[in-house]
Design a protein around this motif. Structure first.
Motif, PDB file in Angstrom:
ATOM      1  N   TYR A   1      38.943 -28.092  42.259  1.00  0.00           N
ATOM      2  CA  TYR A   1      38.219 -29.206  42.830  1.00  0.00           C
ATOM      3  C   TYR A   1      39.167 -30.246  43.378  1.00  0.00           C
ATOM      4  O   TYR A   1      40.211 -30.519  42.803  1.00  0.00           O
ATOM      5  CB  TYR A   1      37.283 -29.818  41.782  1.00  0.00           C
TER       6      TYR A   1
ATOM      7  N   THR B   1      33.716 -35.537  51.050  1.00  0.00           N
ATOM      8  CA  THR B   1      34.324 -34.874  49.904  1.00  0.00           C
ATOM      9  C   THR B   1      33.677 -35.381  48.623  1.00  0.00           C
ATOM     10  O   THR B   1      33.548 -36.571  48.427  1.00  0.00           O
ATOM     11  CB  THR B   1      35.838 -35.174  49.836  1.00  0.00           C
TER      12      THR B   1
ATOM     13  N   LYS C   1      30.100 -21.560  46.414  1.00  0.00           N
ATOM     14  CA  LYS C   1      30.598 -22.751  47.110  1.00  0.00           C
ATOM     15  C   LYS C   1      31.755 -22.412  48.047  1.00  0.00           C
ATOM     16  O   LYS C   1      31.933 -23.050  49.079  1.00  0.00           O
ATOM     17  CB  LYS C   1      31.043 -23.807  46.097  1.00  0.00           C
TER      18      LYS C   1
ATOM     19  N   GLU D   1      33.033 -30.348  45.279  1.00  0.00           N
ATOM     20  CA  GLU D   1      33.432 -29.522  46.418  1.00  0.00           C
ATOM     21  C   GLU D   1      34.757 -28.841  46.111  1.00  0.00           C
ATOM     22  O   GLU D   1      35.765 -29.504  45.881  1.00  0.00           O
ATOM     23  CB  GLU D   1      33.566 -30.393  47.669  1.00  0.00           C
TER      24      GLU D   1
END
Length: 188
Positions: free
Chosen positions: A36, A45, A76, A49
């Protein structure tokens, strides 16, 4: 780890993979455990994410215990491309998961074949959503990637429960028992 039993049964011991000859193991890619972004938050952001995969042809191997968040992270990361999991072999047409240990070798061969075909077609990224606890489990995929000139990335979920057997057992959608997770944790 106070949750780890001091003795394992002969049945559990037979499930432990045998050691791999070190000379047979290729050089491995670096495992990224920080998935991350830690930069300050902007409009585009968020802490959830994950760091993007590199450009070009990429084979991403997910690595983590059952219930650790591998599939969530894989989804993701996917953006385009495809996700392949050995667990797919055990999915019935009605969506139920029915694991059969005696078919595990066949399931891994089936998944490796699907990944190979995806690499041949130039699909990117190709994400392998398996536990990949030990290096020898990743080797067939890494060998394929090298043959097809793919960059190999190994990603682990960075969840707070990724090494907590109680939480992993609760979060695992495939019903892997806590005792099995404890055993896998020893090999991780």
């Amino acid at each position: 780890m106070d949750n780890v039993p001091s003795k394992i049964s002969s049945k559990e011991e037979s499930m432990i993979p045998k050691p791999v000859n070190v000379s047979d193991v290729p050089i491995w890619p670096k495992i990224r455990t920080t998935n991350y972004k830690t930069q300050k938050k902007t409009e585009t952001t968020s802490p959830e994410e994950p760091e993007r995969l590199p450009d070009g042809k990429v084979l991403c191997l997910m690595r983590g215990l059952p219930g650790s968040g591998k599939t969530t992270l894989a989804r993701k990361l996917q953006r385009e491309g495809a996700i392949y999991s050995t667990d797919d072999y055990f999915m019935k047409r009605n969506g139920d998961y029915e694991y059969k240990r005696e078919l595990l070798t066949k399931a891994h061969e089936w998944n490796q074949k699907r990944v190979y075909e995806a690499l041949e077609k130039g699909i990117t990224p190709v994400i392998v959503d398996n536990t990949n606890i030990q290096k020898h489990e990743m080797r067939p995929y890494i060998d394929m990637a090298k043959k097809m000139n793919y960059h190999v990335v190994i990603r682990e979920p960075d969840t707070s429960w990724k090494r907590n057997p109680n939480q992993l057992a609760k979060r695992c959608v495939h019903g892997v028992p806590k005792e099995r997770i404890i055993l896998l944790l020893r090999w991780f």
